[in-house]
Design a protein around this motif. Structure first.
Motif, PDB file in Angstrom:
ATOM      1  N   LEU A   1     -53.477 -22.532  37.569  1.00  0.00           N
ATOM      2  CA  LEU A   1     -52.372 -23.409  37.193  1.00  0.00           C
ATOM      3  C   LEU A   1     -51.216 -22.619  36.591  1.00  0.00           C
ATOM      4  CD1 LEU A   1     -54.352 -26.316  35.467  1.00  0.00           C
ATOM      5  CD2 LEU A   1     -53.461 -26.278  37.815  1.00  0.00           C
ATOM      6  N   GLY A   2     -49.997 -23.025  36.929  1.00  0.00           N
ATOM      7  CA  GLY A   2     -48.813 -22.476  36.288  1.00  0.00           C
ATOM      8  C   GLY A   2     -48.393 -23.386  35.146  1.00  0.00           C
TER       9      GLY A   2
ATOM     10  N   THR B   1     -45.027 -29.680  48.574  1.00  0.00           N
ATOM     11  CA  THR B   1     -45.565 -29.111  49.810  1.00  0.00           C
ATOM     12  C   THR B   1     -44.997 -27.731  50.129  1.00  0.00           C
ATOM     13  OG1 THR B   1     -43.869 -30.262  51.113  1.00  0.00           O
ATOM     14  CG2 THR B   1     -46.002 -31.361  50.863  1.00  0.00           C
ATOM     15  N   THR B   2     -43.891 -27.343  49.485  1.00  0.00           N
ATOM     16  CA  THR B   2     -43.293 -26.042  49.780  1.00  0.00           C
ATOM     17  C   THR B   2     -43.187 -25.203  48.511  1.00  0.00           C
ATOM     18  OG1 THR B   2     -40.972 -26.671  49.398  1.00  0.00           O
ATOM     19  CG2 THR B   2     -41.905 -27.117  51.594  1.00  0.00           C
ATOM     20  N   PHE B   3     -43.124 -23.911  48.717  1.00  0.00           N
ATOM     21  CA  PHE B   3     -42.968 -22.943  47.632  1.00  0.00           C
ATOM     22  C   PHE B   3     -41.753 -23.282  46.777  1.00  0.00           C
ATOM     23  CE2 PHE B   3     -40.925 -19.076  46.107  1.00  0.00           C
ATOM     24  CZ  PHE B   3     -41.965 -18.343  45.561  1.00  0.00           C
ATOM     25  N   ASP B   4     -40.611 -23.533  47.415  1.00  0.00           N
ATOM     26  CA  ASP B   4     -39.372 -23.801  46.687  1.00  0.00           C
ATOM     27  C   ASP B   4     -39.478 -25.057  45.828  1.00  0.00           C
ATOM     28  OD1 ASP B   4     -38.138 -21.547  47.672  1.00  0.00           O
ATOM     29  OD2 ASP B   4     -37.187 -22.587  49.352  1.00  0.00           O
ATOM     30  N   GLU B   5     -40.156 -26.071  46.324  1.00  0.00           N
ATOM     31  CA  GLU B   5     -40.332 -27.288  45.539  1.00  0.00           C
ATOM     32  C   GLU B   5     -41.072 -26.990  44.234  1.00  0.00           C
ATOM     33  OE1 GLU B   5     -40.616 -30.959  48.761  1.00  0.00           O
ATOM     34  OE2 GLU B   5     -42.377 -29.712  48.426  1.00  0.00           O
ATOM     35  N   SER B   6     -42.128 -26.194  44.324  1.00  0.00           N
ATOM     36  CA  SER B   6     -42.903 -25.891  43.125  1.00  0.00           C
ATOM     37  C   SER B   6     -42.071 -25.092  42.121  1.00  0.00           C
ATOM     38  CB  SER B   6     -44.171 -25.118  43.487  1.00  0.00           C
ATOM     39  OG  SER B   6     -43.892 -23.799  43.915  1.00  0.00           O
TER      40      SER B   6
ATOM     41  N   GLN C   1     -48.883 -27.352  36.564  1.00  0.00           N
ATOM     42  CA  GLN C   1     -49.052 -27.777  37.947  1.00  0.00           C
ATOM     43  C   GLN C   1     -49.834 -26.754  38.767  1.00  0.00           C
ATOM     44  OE1 GLN C   1     -45.559 -27.834  40.432  1.00  0.00           O
ATOM     45  NE2 GLN C   1     -44.753 -25.935  39.619  1.00  0.00           N
ATOM     46  N   SER C   2     -50.278 -27.209  39.946  1.00  0.00           N
ATOM     47  CA  SER C   2     -50.756 -26.277  40.960  1.00  0.00           C
ATOM     48  C   SER C   2     -49.630 -25.299  41.247  1.00  0.00           C
ATOM     49  CB  SER C   2     -51.076 -27.014  42.269  1.00  0.00           C
ATOM     50  OG  SER C   2     -52.065 -27.993  42.123  1.00  0.00           O
ATOM     51  N   MET C   3     -49.970 -24.021  41.361  1.00  0.00           N
ATOM     52  CA  MET C   3     -48.905 -23.052  41.584  1.00  0.00           C
ATOM     53  C   MET C   3     -49.456 -21.811  42.266  1.00  0.00           C
ATOM     54  SD  MET C   3     -45.903 -22.516  38.817  1.00  0.00           S
ATOM     55  CE  MET C   3     -44.205 -22.297  39.350  1.00  0.00           C
ATOM     56  N   TRP C   4     -48.580 -21.105  42.966  1.00  0.00           N
ATOM     57  CA  TRP C   4     -48.936 -19.853  43.614  1.00  0.00           C
ATOM     58  C   TRP C   4     -48.287 -18.705  42.865  1.00  0.00           C
ATOM     59  CZ3 TRP C   4     -47.531 -22.284  48.963  1.00  0.00           C
ATOM     60  CH2 TRP C   4     -48.515 -23.232  49.287  1.00  0.00           C
ATOM     61  N   SER C   5     -48.943 -17.563  42.859  1.00  0.00           N
ATOM     62  CA  SER C   5     -48.521 -16.430  42.042  1.00  0.00           C
ATOM     63  C   SER C   5     -47.043 -16.061  42.187  1.00  0.00           C
ATOM     64  CB  SER C   5     -49.396 -15.210  42.352  1.00  0.00           C
ATOM     65  OG  SER C   5     -49.084 -14.130  41.523  1.00  0.00           O
ATOM     66  N   PRO C   6     -46.503 -15.902  43.410  1.00  0.00           N
ATOM     67  CA  PRO C   6     -45.088 -15.535  43.515  1.00  0.00           C
ATOM     68  C   PRO C   6     -44.146 -16.615  42.997  1.00  0.00           C
ATOM     69  CG  PRO C   6     -46.245 -15.048  45.559  1.00  0.00           C
ATOM     70  CD  PRO C   6     -47.156 -15.895  44.737  1.00  0.00           C
ATOM     71  N   ALA C   7     -44.604 -17.884  43.016  1.00  0.00           N
ATOM     72  CA  ALA C   7     -43.755 -18.954  42.504  1.00  0.00           C
ATOM     73  C   ALA C   7     -43.585 -18.824  40.990  1.00  0.00           C
ATOM     74  CB  ALA C   7     -44.356 -20.318  42.850  1.00  0.00           C
ATOM     75  N   VAL C   8     -44.640 -18.406  40.312  1.00  0.00           N
ATOM     76  CA  VAL C   8     -44.562 -18.201  38.863  1.00  0.00           C
ATOM     77  C   VAL C   8     -43.539 -17.126  38.543  1.00  0.00           C
ATOM     78  CG1 VAL C   8     -45.831 -17.399  36.843  1.00  0.00           C
ATOM     79  CG2 VAL C   8     -46.910 -18.993  38.426  1.00  0.00           C
ATOM     80  N   THR C   9     -43.624 -16.000  39.261  1.00  0.00           N
ATOM     81  CA  THR C   9     -42.682 -14.922  38.990  1.00  0.00           C
ATOM     82  C   THR C   9     -41.272 -15.301  39.424  1.00  0.00           C
ATOM     83  OG1 THR C   9     -43.438 -13.884  41.044  1.00  0.00           O
ATOM     84  CG2 THR C   9     -44.355 -13.044  39.011  1.00  0.00           C
TER      85      THR C   9
ATOM     86  N   TYR D   1     -49.054 -17.827  34.503  1.00  0.00           N
ATOM     87  CA  TYR D   1     -50.154 -18.184  35.392  1.00  0.00           C
ATOM     88  C   TYR D   1     -51.444 -18.049  34.590  1.00  0.00           C
ATOM     89  CZ  TYR D   1     -51.482 -18.610  40.366  1.00  0.00           C
ATOM     90  OH  TYR D   1     -51.908 -19.054  41.595  1.00  0.00           O
ATOM     91  N   VAL D   2     -52.008 -19.141  34.117  1.00  0.00           N
ATOM     92  CA  VAL D   2     -53.086 -19.053  33.138  1.00  0.00           C
ATOM     93  C   VAL D   2     -54.439 -18.738  33.780  1.00  0.00           C
ATOM     94  CG1 VAL D   2     -52.091 -20.441  31.293  1.00  0.00           C
ATOM     95  CG2 VAL D   2     -53.151 -21.603  33.223  1.00  0.00           C
ATOM     96  N   PRO D   3     -55.167 -17.738  33.232  1.00  0.00           N
ATOM     97  CA  PRO D   3     -56.548 -17.490  33.656  1.00  0.00           C
ATOM     98  C   PRO D   3     -57.457 -18.512  32.977  1.00  0.00           C
ATOM     99  CG  PRO D   3     -55.893 -15.860  32.029  1.00  0.00           C
ATOM    100  CD  PRO D   3     -54.685 -16.732  32.277  1.00  0.00           C
ATOM    101  N   LEU D   4     -58.020 -19.425  33.733  1.00  0.00           N
ATOM    102  CA  LEU D   4     -58.792 -20.530  33.161  1.00  0.00           C
ATOM    103  C   LEU D   4     -60.278 -20.202  33.114  1.00  0.00           C
ATOM    104  CD1 LEU D   4     -56.873 -23.361  35.041  1.00  0.00           C
ATOM    105  CD2 LEU D   4     -56.571 -22.616  32.667  1.00  0.00           C
TER     106      LEU D   4
END
Length: 438
Positions: free
Chosen positions: A190-191, A273-278, A290-298, A309-312
């Motif tokens: 999760l981001g 549904t898209t990287f940019d939206e997140s 939220q659900s997130m992908w690593s490059p989106a966080v950066t 990007y939390v390690p849960l």
């Protein structure tokens, strides 16, 4: 690190000379021979037709990247064209228009759709150079210390090997035939916005915490979103799954009922549904977890907005992609496809995607295309000595930061589940869509 990643198989060293290299070596001194008629047949045909070959690779935007295609074309002498599509569109094209694609670039769970339907063709181990250097998650279903990797969801090892070229099911043990060559993979979680959430976030259940009502989001790709939801639901103690990655209908119904109740209570701000939206949801502050992908966080951090990007404690959701030649390829084009597949994991691509936060299935070759500082940051879990840039020179991480979750094996060594295709997939997708549209 290098010693940990290396995984040797019983086959020993693979041939290090591809057909293209033999032809290029022959062509280098072929002026006299060709003129005298001493060289006839395939080598001449290959040399003459190499520049006319075009391979179309279709995949997700995170892997079928134009710059990778351009570099491959430059290095190999034939054209590699990248085309992207979302999961649903890509699957539809692979199944219904397979001859419009030459290289399938898919997540591993797509193999359930393709193997046994004459869409892709198996890859003999003898045709691939890097299997003995491949991360053992793929080759053995194990970590370097011998621990077994989670089988919840589509663990790549479960769909990695085939008994024969016409097999309709996957081999349970390693064979000489691969269903696909592993390429890009990662561990997702999760981001969060720590500047808004002023306390530690340690569990997946926080996605459903009413404290964040109206400020959460989940990815609207059923095979991925259902796993994030299941991690949160199980973390909260609502339900204990037999296998989150292959739910029964009863488990699907209970999961969707919990999600619909949360939605009606106003828990979710969006389903992206898209990287940019997140990225936009998090950067704007509309969403704080939220659900997130690593490059989106950066990407959010690159806007000078704190995002983490939390390690849960329950672990990560893993995913992985693979490439395979399509079934219609033959002759010179198939030879070119095998050359390209070997190039893909020879290092340049691995170094490129590392700077976006993704891992290569052959880290040793990727390391050659990274500085010591970049390798230490992206794979080693070390603080960056200098600013980390993406492949295009844009700031990804500032000097002094350590990658969220730590080193390669700290992250990939704690996989709880994988993106999935369930036995009840059609039912799950229908129920998921009912939740999103409820």
């Amino acid at each position: 690190m290098t010693g940990e990643i290396r995984s040797r198989n019983k086959q020993g060293a693979r041939r290090d000379v591809t057909r293209r290299r033999v032809v290029k070596a022959a062509a280098a001194g072929a002026g006299l021979a060709l003129g005298s008629g001493l060289v006839r047949g395939f080598p001449t045909i290959w040399a003459q037709n190499l520049k006319d070959i075009k391979l179309v690779q279709a995949g997700g935007s995170y892997s079928a990247i134009m710059d990778i295609g351009k570099q491959a074309s430059k290095d190999l002498g034939f054209t590699v064209e990248m085309q992207t599509a979302d999961h649903a569109a890509l699957l539809n094209r692979l199944v219904n228009e397979p001859k419009t694609i030459d290289i399938a670039d898919t997540e591993y769970f797509f193999q359930h759709f393709m193997v046994g339907r004459n869409i892709i063709q198996p890859i003999p181990l003898a045709k691939y150079k890097y299997w003995d250097q491949t991360v053992p998650i793929f080759s053995k279903g194990e970590y370097p210390d011998g621990r077994k990797v989670s089988t919840q969801g589509t663990l790549p090892f479960k769909v990695q090997y085939l008994e024969s070229r016409t097999a309709k099911t996957f081999a349970k043990q390693p064979t000489e035939l691969l269903a696909g060559i592993p390429t890009v993979f990662n561990a997702d979680t999760l981001g969060i916005r720590p500047d808004v959430i002023h306390r530690p976030i340690e569990h997946w259940k926080e996605l459903l915490n009413p404290e964040f009502k109206g400020k959460t989001a989940i990815v609207d790709v059923p095979s991925i979103g259902i796993m994030d939801a299941a991690m949160a639901i199980e973390s909260r103690g609502d339900l204990k799954y037999g296998d989150k990655g292959n739910m029964t209908r009863e488990e699907i119904d209970k999961t969707i009922a919990i999600l619909i109740a949360a939605k009606k209570a106003g828990q979710f701000r969006a389903f992206w549904t898209t990287f940019d939206e997140s990225v936009n949801l998090m950067a704007s502050g509309e969403v704080v977890i939220q659900s997130m992908w690593s490059p989106a966080v950066t990407a959010v951090r690159s806007r000078n907005i704190d995002c983490y990007y939390v390690p849960l404690k329950e672990g990560y959701r893993g995913w992985a992609s693979c490439v395979a030649p399509m079934a219609h390829l033959s002759g010179l084009k198939l030879d070119a496809a095998f050359d390209y597949i070997n190039w893909y994991n020879s290092g340049w691509q691995g170094g490129f995607i590392a700077k976006q936060g993704y891992y290569s299935s052959v880290p040793e070759t990727a390391k050659k295309f990274l500085t010591d500082d970049e390798w230490g940051f992206w794979y080693g879990g070390k603080p960056a000595k200098s600013d980390m840039n993406d492949p295009y020179g844009h700031l990804m991480e500032k000097a002094g930061r350590t990658r969220d979750g730590g080193s390669f094996w700290q992250r990939m060594g704690n996989i709880a589940c994988w993106n999935t295709l369930m036995d009840e997939d059609r039912y799950m997708v229908r129920r998921w869509n009912e939740f999103v549209s409820a």
